[in-house]
Design a protein around this motif. Structure first.
Motif, PDB file in Angstrom:
ATOM      1  N   LEU A  41      30.310  43.510  57.418  1.00  0.00           N
ATOM      2  CA  LEU A  41      29.300  43.414  56.324  1.00  0.00           C
ATOM      3  C   LEU A  41      27.841  42.947  56.379  1.00  0.00           C
ATOM      4  O   LEU A  41      26.701  44.065  56.941  1.00  0.00           O
ATOM      5  N   GLN A  42      27.936  42.591  58.729  1.00  0.00           N
ATOM      6  CA  GLN A  42      26.896  42.595  59.395  1.00  0.00           C
ATOM      7  C   GLN A  42      26.921  44.072  60.149  1.00  0.00           C
ATOM      8  O   GLN A  42      25.960  44.126  61.147  1.00  0.00           O
ATOM      9  N   GLY A  43      27.945  44.976  59.848  1.00  0.00           N
ATOM     10  CA  GLY A  43      27.775  46.523  60.927  1.00  0.00           C
ATOM     11  C   GLY A  43      28.002  46.784  61.925  1.00  0.00           C
ATOM     12  O   GLY A  43      28.429  47.406  62.554  1.00  0.00           O
ATOM     13  N   GLU A  44      29.112  45.376  61.897  1.00  0.00           N
ATOM     14  CA  GLU A  44      29.549  45.032  63.825  1.00  0.00           C
ATOM     15  C   GLU A  44      30.831  45.970  63.394  1.00  0.00           C
ATOM     16  O   GLU A  44      31.297  44.951  63.546  1.00  0.00           O
ATOM     17  N   ASN A  45      30.883  47.412  63.254  1.00  0.00           N
ATOM     18  CA  ASN A  45      32.497  47.550  62.481  1.00  0.00           C
ATOM     19  C   ASN A  45      33.137  47.718  63.453  1.00  0.00           C
ATOM     20  O   ASN A  45      34.909  47.823  63.199  1.00  0.00           O
ATOM     21  N   ASP A  46      33.644  47.713  64.970  1.00  0.00           N
ATOM     22  CA  ASP A  46      34.017  47.873  65.973  1.00  0.00           C
ATOM     23  C   ASP A  46      34.871  46.529  65.915  1.00  0.00           C
ATOM     24  O   ASP A  46      36.099  46.357  66.356  1.00  0.00           O
ATOM     25  N   ARG A  47      33.678  45.560  65.943  1.00  0.00           N
ATOM     26  CA  ARG A  47      34.581  43.936  65.752  1.00  0.00           C
ATOM     27  C   ARG A  47      34.873  43.768  64.679  1.00  0.00           C
ATOM     28  O   ARG A  47      36.422  43.543  64.876  1.00  0.00           O
ATOM     29  N   ALA A  48      34.507  44.869  63.441  1.00  0.00           N
ATOM     30  CA  ALA A  48      35.653  44.385  62.463  1.00  0.00           C
ATOM     31  C   ALA A  48      37.199  45.190  62.629  1.00  0.00           C
ATOM     32  O   ALA A  48      38.261  44.633  62.297  1.00  0.00           O
ATOM     33  N   LEU A  49      36.508  45.875  62.935  1.00  0.00           N
ATOM     34  CA  LEU A  49      38.341  47.148  63.631  1.00  0.00           C
ATOM     35  C   LEU A  49      39.313  45.958  64.075  1.00  0.00           C
ATOM     36  O   LEU A  49      41.001  46.226  64.615  1.00  0.00           O
ATOM     37  N   ASP A  50      38.567  45.089  65.157  1.00  0.00           N
ATOM     38  CA  ASP A  50      39.449  44.819  66.160  1.00  0.00           C
ATOM     39  C   ASP A  50      40.125  43.042  65.424  1.00  0.00           C
ATOM     40  O   ASP A  50      41.163  42.952  65.600  1.00  0.00           O
TER      41      ASP A  50
END
Length: 172
Positions: A41-50
């Motif tokens: 939701l914050q646009g931090e897709n790489d961290r979301a994937l982790d």
């Protein structure tokens, strides 16, 4: 998918139906999935994937098939948002295999719609229609009228994008 779809707090793929079976409480069981959702939701897709990958590993270790399928759908959603369509398809297909093994018809239909939507983005109209038609068959087999209507609309839209206006009218 549009940001509003991520806000629905449901691990269903883009374009899939959202409904009473999608509750934020489901995410509370998997802390990593919740943190992944927040990051997405914050646009931090790489961290979301982790976070999603860590959750997936935990679910695999616990042999928790339903949450494995959900985590794979969430991973696919992030890849879709990043326009990494090959990776999105891989995640959705892996989730679909699990949903089929569990005979989870609504989950299968949602994933088939998501796969069809990815193909639509890639302008692979035949593959898109194939998956939408598979989703239609699942919804019809469970007498899910809203699902049927949703997929018929997606099929009509796909034909419109191809310029097949007469064919689109058959599904509108």
């Amino acid at each position: 998918p549009p940001r509003r779809e991520l806000l629905r707090l449901c691990p269903a793929p883009p374009g899939a139906l959202r409904g009473p079976r999608c509750r934020p409480a489901r995410h509370r069981r998997a802390g990593g999935a919740v943190l992944g959702l927040v990051r997405a939701l914050q646009g931090e897709n790489d961290r979301a994937l982790d976070y999603y990958r860590k959750s997936l590993a935990e679910f695999e270790a616990a042999a928790n098939k339903i949450d494995q399928a959900r985590a794979l759908s969430l991973i696919g959603n992030v890849y879709y948002a990043q326009q990494n369509y090959d990776a999105a398809l891989e995640s959705y297909r892996s989730s679909l295999v699990l949903r089929e093994a569990m005979d989870d018809k609504p989950g299968q239909a949602d994933l088939l719609i998501g796969i069809g939507t990815v193909y639509l983005r890639e302008r692979a109209y035949t593959e898109s229609l194939d998956n939408y038609n598979r989703a239609l068959a699942v919804f019809q087999s469970t007498d899910h009228k809203t699902g049927v209507a949703n997929v018929l609309s997606k099929i009509a839209d796909t034909y419109l994008l191809q310029g097949s206006y007469i064919e689109a009218l058959n599904f509108a």
